[in-house]
Scaffold this active site. Structure first.
Site, PDB file in Angstrom:
ATOM      1  N   GLU A 232       0.926  -1.130   0.133  1.00 30.07           N
ATOM      2  CA  GLU A 232       0.135   0.073   0.009  1.00 30.07           C
ATOM      3  C   GLU A 232       0.900   1.151   0.170  1.00 30.07           C
ATOM      4  O   GLU A 232       0.542   2.173  -0.699  1.00 30.07           O
ATOM      5  CB  GLU A 232      -0.837   0.018   1.252  1.00 30.07           C
TER       6      GLU A 232
ATOM      7  N   CYS B  89     -17.112  -3.288 -19.592  1.00 30.09           N
ATOM      8  CA  CYS B  89     -17.258  -2.839 -17.981  1.00 30.09           C
ATOM      9  C   CYS B  89     -18.674  -3.595 -17.566  1.00 30.09           C
ATOM     10  O   CYS B  89     -19.541  -3.551 -18.173  1.00 30.09           O
ATOM     11  CB  CYS B  89     -17.538  -1.165 -17.868  1.00 30.09           C
TER      12      CYS B  89
ATOM     13  N   CYS C 179     -11.955   1.003 -15.883  1.00 31.68           N
ATOM     14  CA  CYS C 179     -12.431   2.426 -15.849  1.00 31.68           C
ATOM     15  C   CYS C 179     -11.284   3.407 -15.809  1.00 31.68           C
ATOM     16  O   CYS C 179     -11.126   4.115 -14.658  1.00 31.68           O
ATOM     17  CB  CYS C 179     -13.445   2.619 -14.719  1.00 31.68           C
TER      18      CYS C 179
ATOM     19  N   ASP D  78      -9.240   5.675  -3.146  1.00 28.54           N
ATOM     20  CA  ASP D  78      -8.175   5.886  -3.844  1.00 28.54           C
ATOM     21  C   ASP D  78      -8.293   6.617  -5.040  1.00 28.54           C
ATOM     22  O   ASP D  78      -9.602   6.643  -5.371  1.00 28.54           O
ATOM     23  CB  ASP D  78      -7.097   4.828  -4.140  1.00 28.54           C
TER      24      ASP D  78
ATOM     25  N   CYS E  11     -15.337   0.889 -21.466  1.00 28.66           N
ATOM     26  CA  CYS E  11     -16.803   0.664 -21.231  1.00 28.66           C
ATOM     27  C   CYS E  11     -17.289  -0.359 -21.829  1.00 28.66           C
ATOM     28  O   CYS E  11     -18.242  -1.159 -21.173  1.00 28.66           O
ATOM     29  CB  CYS E  11     -17.402   2.068 -21.462  1.00 28.66           C
TER      30      CYS E  11
ATOM     31  N   TYR F  46      -6.088   6.691   3.929  1.00 29.33           N
ATOM     32  CA  TYR F  46      -6.182   5.781   2.968  1.00 29.33           C
ATOM     33  C   TYR F  46      -5.637   4.427   3.287  1.00 29.33           C
ATOM     34  O   TYR F  46      -6.193   3.490   3.258  1.00 29.33           O
ATOM     35  CB  TYR F  46      -5.803   6.503   1.573  1.00 29.33           C
TER      36      TYR F  46
HETATM   37  S1  SF4 Z   1     -18.985   2.303 -18.240  1.00 25.92           S
HETATM   38 FE1  SF4 Z   1     -17.627   1.455 -16.859  1.00 25.92          FE
HETATM   39  S2  SF4 Z   1     -15.703   1.971 -17.378  1.00 25.92           S
HETATM   40 FE2  SF4 Z   1     -17.292   3.106 -18.780  1.00 25.92          FE
HETATM   41  S3  SF4 Z   1     -17.220   5.118 -17.630  1.00 25.92           S
HETATM   42 FE3  SF4 Z   1     -18.746   3.838 -16.663  1.00 25.92          FE
HETATM   43  S4  SF4 Z   1     -17.851   2.883 -15.019  1.00 25.92           S
HETATM   44 FE4  SF4 Z   1     -16.140   3.382 -16.301  1.00 25.92          FE
END
Ligand code: SF4
Length: 327
Positions: A73, A239, A229, A174, A236, A156
Site C-alpha cells: 500500500e 465494464c 475505468c 483511492d 466501457c 487511505y
Molecule cells: S461504463 Fe464502466 S468503464 Fe465506462 S465510465 Fe462507466 S464505470 Fe467507467
C-alpha cells in the site's frame, strides 16, 4: 482484459431521470435517492467481475502477511503495479517483517526504494516499521485508529490495510475508486481534485454491510478503476456497469471542472532530486559534492534540489561538501 461476461443489469446506479426508487434491501437512507436498484445487485455485479478478472498479485494471496499488504500500500499510492512488483518482491525478501526493516538504517530503505518515485514514502515506511516494532510487538496493528497513529499512515492507508489485511469494513478511497464512483454514480468524468465529504458519503452508502464482503468490494472497485475505468481511456465495452453507468448513460459528457494537474517530470526539481538520489543510492558510501554536480547543469536548481533532499531527511550532510543516505 476479458470481455464482460456478467449479465448487465439496468439500472444499477443512479436513475438519470424520474423518481427515485424506494430503498431496497441493503440500501441506506443516504443511498436511496441515488440508486435505482438495490445495492446487493450492484455488489454482486462488481464482485462477480472481480472474481473473474482480478490480477494475481502477491500481496493479495491468502498467506500474504499484514506487513506485506502494508508495504504494497505504501508503494502503490503513487506508483503503478508493474513498477512496484519487482521492488516489493526484493523488499519482502530482505525485510519480511517490520522488525527486519526497523533494524536497518533509514537510508537502506531509501536505497531499496530505487526508482519508485516519491522516496519520502520509504522513510515513512521505515518509521512505521520502527513504531510497529517498538510499540506493537512487531505486529502490524489491526485497529484502524492504531494504524492511523503510525508514521506515514494516513486515512487511505489505514483503511486499506485494515480492509485488505484484516478483512474489515472501511471506506477505501483511492484515485481509482474515486474515478469509478464519479463516473458510474455521479455521472462526472473525473472526481474533484481533493476528496469531498459528498464522495465519502456516497462511498459509505455503497459499502456492503458484511465485513469480508466490504473488504472485497473495496479491492474490486479499485481493480475496476485500474483495469477498465482508466483515467484516459475507459474500456466501457468491457465494464460490468456499462448499461447502468451514469456517465455512460448521459452520453459521456466532457469534464468541465478546474484544470487537472498534469504529471510533468522533465526539467522539474523532482527530476533533479531523482538524479541526485540515484548517485547516493548507488554509491554505498559518502559522496563528494563534485559527483553530485555532474548530474545536472543548472547549479541553482541543483542546490535547491539537494537542500530539499536534506530538509526531507532523505540525504545527510556528513561534512562540508560530503553527503550520504541517512543512517
Ligand atoms: S461504463 Fe464502466 S468503464 Fe465506462 S465510465 Fe462507466 S464505470 Fe467507467
Amino acid at each position: 482484459m476479458a470481455a464482460n461476461t456478467v449479465t448487465p443489469v439496468t439500472p444499477v446506479l443512479p436513475a438519470p431521470a424520474g423518481p427515485a426508487a424506494p430503498p431496497g434491501p441493503g440500501t441506506s437512507a443516504e443511498a436511496a435517492p441515488k440508486l435505482g436498484l438495490p445495492l446487493p445487485v450492484l455488489h454482486a455485479t462488481v464482485l462477480d467481475w472481480y472474481a473473474a478478472n482480478a490480477r494475481e498479485l502477491p500481496w493479495r494471496t491468502p498467506d500474504a502477511s499484514p506487513w506485506a499488504v502494508m508495504v504494497s500500500e505504501f508503494m502503490l499510492q503513487q506508483t503503478p503495479v508493474k513498477r512496484v512488483l519487482p521492488v516489493w518482491e526484493t523488499w519482502m525478501e530482505r525485510w519480511p517483517t517490520p522488525a527486519d526493516l526497523a533494524a536497518e538504517a533509514p537510508g537502506e530503505a531509501v536505497r531499496m526504494w530505487g526508482r519508485l518515485g516519491y522516496p519520502r514514502r520509504a522513510l515513512r515506511l521505515h518509521g512505521a516499521a520502527v513504531a510497529i516494532t517498538e510499540k506493537h510487538g512487531g505486529e502490524v496493528p489491526e485497529d484502524h485508529a492504531t494504524l492511523l497513529s503510525l508514521p506515514g499512515v494516513g486515512e487511505y492507508t489505514a483503511a486499506a490495510v485494515a480492509s485488505f489485511a484484516f478483512g474489515q469494513r472501511h471506506v477505501v478511497l483511492d484515485t481509482n475508486v474515486r474515478r469509478v464512483f464519479a463516473r458510474a454514480v455521479t455521472g462526472a468524468e473525473y472526481p474533484a481534485q481533493a476528496t469531498t465529504a459528498a464522495e465519502r458519503r456516497t462511498a459509505t452508502a455503497l459499502l456492503p454491510a458484511a465485513d469480508r464482503t466490504a473488504a472485497t468490494w473495496a479491492v474490486a472497485v479499485m481493480e475496476l478503476g485500474a483495469l477498465v475505468c482508466t483515467a484516459r481511456s475507459p474500456e466501457c465495452g468491457d465494464c460490468p456497469l456499462f448499461t447502468s453507468c451514469a456517465w455512460q448513460r448521459a452520453g459521456r459528457p466532457p469534464y468541465e471542472g478546474p484544470a487537472r494537474r498534469g504529471q510533468i517530470y522533465e526539467g522539474t526539481d523532482r527530476q533533479v532530486r531523482g538524479k541526485l538520489l540515484a548517485v547516493l543510492r548507488e554509491a554505498h558510501d559518502e559522496v563528494p559534492q563534485a559527483r553530485l554536480d555532474e548530474v545536472w547543469p543548472d547549479a541553482v536548481q541543483r542546490a535547491r534540489a539537494l537542500d530539499g533532499l536534506v530538509a526531507d531527511g532523505l540525504v545527510e550532510p556528513v561534512e562540508q561538501g560530503v553527503y550520504r543516505l541517512p543512517r
